[in-house]
Design a protein around this motif. Structure first.
Motif, PDB file in Angstrom:
ATOM      1  N   VAL A   1       0.878  -1.174   0.000  1.00 53.44           N
ATOM      2  CA  VAL A   1       0.000   0.000   0.000  1.00 53.44           C
ATOM      3  C   VAL A   1       0.912   1.219   0.000  1.00 53.44           C
ATOM      4  N   SER A   2       0.675   2.147  -0.945  1.00 55.22           N
ATOM      5  CA  SER A   2       1.514   3.347  -1.052  1.00 55.22           C
ATOM      6  C   SER A   2       0.741   4.585  -0.595  1.00 55.22           C
ATOM      7  N   SER A   3       1.480   5.642  -0.366  1.00 51.63           N
ATOM      8  CA  SER A   3       0.885   6.891   0.134  1.00 51.63           C
ATOM      9  C   SER A   3       0.136   7.648  -0.961  1.00 51.63           C
ATOM     10  N   GLU A   4       0.426   7.295  -2.226  1.00 55.15           N
ATOM     11  CA  GLU A   4      -0.282   7.900  -3.364  1.00 55.15           C
ATOM     12  C   GLU A   4      -0.322   6.875  -4.493  1.00 55.15           C
ATOM     13  N   SER A   5      -1.094   7.157  -5.508  1.00 55.47           N
ATOM     14  CA  SER A   5      -1.175   6.234  -6.644  1.00 55.47           C
ATOM     15  C   SER A   5       0.190   6.094  -7.302  1.00 55.47           C
ATOM     16  N   THR A   6       0.518   4.843  -7.682  1.00 56.85           N
ATOM     17  CA  THR A   6       1.803   4.580  -8.339  1.00 56.85           C
ATOM     18  C   THR A   6       1.574   3.828  -9.634  1.00 56.85           C
ATOM     19  N   GLN A   7       2.616   3.813 -10.432  1.00 53.73           N
ATOM     20  CA  GLN A   7       2.644   2.922 -11.583  1.00 53.73           C
ATOM     21  C   GLN A   7       2.851   1.507 -11.032  1.00 53.73           C
ATOM     22  N   SER A   8       2.645   0.493 -11.875  1.00 59.41           N
ATOM     23  CA  SER A   8       2.848  -0.885 -11.419  1.00 59.41           C
ATOM     24  C   SER A   8       4.288  -1.060 -10.942  1.00 59.41           C
ATOM     25  N   PRO A   9       4.495  -1.519  -9.713  1.00 60.72           N
ATOM     26  CA  PRO A   9       5.854  -1.656  -9.194  1.00 60.72           C
ATOM     27  C   PRO A   9       6.558  -2.889  -9.774  1.00 60.72           C
ATOM     28  N   ASP A  10       7.897  -2.850  -9.753  1.00 58.25           N
ATOM     29  CA  ASP A  10       8.708  -4.025 -10.068  1.00 58.25           C
ATOM     30  C   ASP A  10       9.046  -4.685  -8.735  1.00 58.25           C
ATOM     31  N   VAL A  11       8.605  -5.935  -8.585  1.00 56.73           N
ATOM     32  CA  VAL A  11       8.802  -6.641  -7.321  1.00 56.73           C
ATOM     33  C   VAL A  11       9.584  -7.924  -7.592  1.00 56.73           C
ATOM     34  N   THR A  12      10.687  -8.104  -6.864  1.00 57.34           N
ATOM     35  CA  THR A  12      11.393  -9.382  -6.928  1.00 57.34           C
ATOM     36  C   THR A  12      11.231 -10.086  -5.585  1.00 57.34           C
ATOM     37  N   ILE A  13      10.947 -11.373  -5.680  1.00 60.36           N
ATOM     38  CA  ILE A  13      10.802 -12.220  -4.498  1.00 60.36           C
ATOM     39  C   ILE A  13      11.822 -13.340  -4.664  1.00 60.36           C
ATOM     40  N   GLY A  14      12.761 -13.421  -3.742  1.00 57.18           N
ATOM     41  CA  GLY A  14      13.818 -14.428  -3.870  1.00 57.18           C
ATOM     42  C   GLY A  14      14.671 -14.209  -5.102  1.00 57.18           C
ATOM     43  N   GLY A  15      14.829 -12.951  -5.516  1.00 56.74           N
ATOM     44  CA  GLY A  15      15.681 -12.626  -6.643  1.00 56.74           C
ATOM     45  C   GLY A  15      15.047 -12.792  -8.012  1.00 56.74           C
ATOM     46  N   THR A  16      13.777 -13.178  -8.054  1.00 51.14           N
ATOM     47  CA  THR A  16      13.086 -13.383  -9.330  1.00 51.14           C
ATOM     48  C   THR A  16      11.882 -12.455  -9.403  1.00 51.14           C
ATOM     49  N   LEU A  17      11.684 -11.863 -10.574  1.00 54.23           N
ATOM     50  CA  LEU A  17      10.573 -10.942 -10.779  1.00 54.23           C
ATOM     51  C   LEU A  17       9.245 -11.651 -10.527  1.00 54.23           C
ATOM     52  N   ALA A  18       8.386 -11.025  -9.748  1.00 54.00           N
ATOM     53  CA  ALA A  18       7.084 -11.596  -9.391  1.00 54.00           C
ATOM     54  C   ALA A  18       5.992 -11.055 -10.312  1.00 54.00           C
ATOM     55  N   THR A  19       4.852 -11.722 -10.294  1.00 47.34           N
ATOM     56  CA  THR A  19       3.675 -11.259 -11.028  1.00 47.34           C
ATOM     57  C   THR A  19       2.946 -10.246 -10.149  1.00 47.34           C
ATOM     58  N   VAL A  20       2.681  -9.061 -10.699  1.00 42.31           N
ATOM     59  CA  VAL A  20       2.088  -7.973  -9.925  1.00 42.31           C
ATOM     60  C   VAL A  20       0.696  -7.657 -10.469  1.00 42.31           C
ATOM     61  N   SER A  21      -0.238  -7.427  -9.551  1.00 47.00           N
ATOM     62  CA  SER A  21      -1.587  -6.999  -9.934  1.00 47.00           C
ATOM     63  C   SER A  21      -2.014  -5.893  -8.970  1.00 47.00           C
TER      64      SER A  21
END
Length: 198
Positions: free
Chosen positions: A12-32
């Protein structure tokens, strides 16, 4: 977590954001998600490294301003990955028979003691074909069974099924690690010949 488990990161962010890039265990995750609320998911594989799962979140607001990279959960939560199955390193089987702990008769108790390589959930233990109540915790467990006239004579069978805390299954144990075997004998001896001489 173990192989096949899915790690979910909710943001949850303090303002609207673009879709973030998230890595989990060093691998890019699927974001929704959208606006200020985003979710990232990733299934763990055998290629992942055991231990605390790393996390990184990179994000931009709608104007393109970069937020500070996030590398930990704000609530302090950590997911630990475990892909190593547990092993029972010591299993012993003994009887409380008065004359020999490797022998048993009706009414004798067989005790199976187990020690694991890591903390496990309570194992499912079968002694002589009957599931028994298990006591213990952590890496040390004990199962006890009193033999009855309904049991089959011969070597008392044993099976132990177990999981570590992550759910990894250890290989079923069907024998004591020290070679101990309890033999059940419910047949009373009979004197077949008596000779009296004078």
């Amino acid at each position: 977590s173990m192989v096949g488990d899915t790690v979910k990161v909710e943001m949850v962010s303090s303002e609207s954001t673009q879709s973030p890039d998230v890595t989990i265990g060093g691998t890019l995750a699927t974001v929704s998600g959208e606006g200020t609320t985003w979710t990232a998911v990733r299934a763990l594989t055998a290629d992942d490294t055991e231990g605390a799962i790393t996390l990184s979140i990179d994000y931009l607001d709608l104007a393109g301003n970069a937020g500070a990279q996030t590398t930990a959960a704000t609530d302090g939560s950590v997911v630990t990955f475990d892909k190593t199955p547990p092993v029972f390193t010591a299993v012993t089987s003994v009887s409380n028979n008065t004359y020999d702990p490797s022998l048993s008769m009706v009414g004798d108790t067989v005790t199976v003691t187990m020690a694991a390589s890591e903390i496990t959930q309570a194992p499912a233990v079968t002694i002589g074909g009957t599931i028994e109540t298990v006591t213990g915790s952590g890496t040390t467990w004990t199962a006890v069974r009193t033999l009855t006239a309904d049991d089959t004579e011969g070597a008392v069978t044993l099976s132990i099924d177990y999981l570590d805390l992550a759910g990894n299954a250890g290989a079923q144990a069907t024998a004591a690690t020290d070679g101990s075997v309890v033999t059940f004998d419910k047949t009373a001896p009979v004197i077949t010949a008596v000779t009296v001489v004078s």
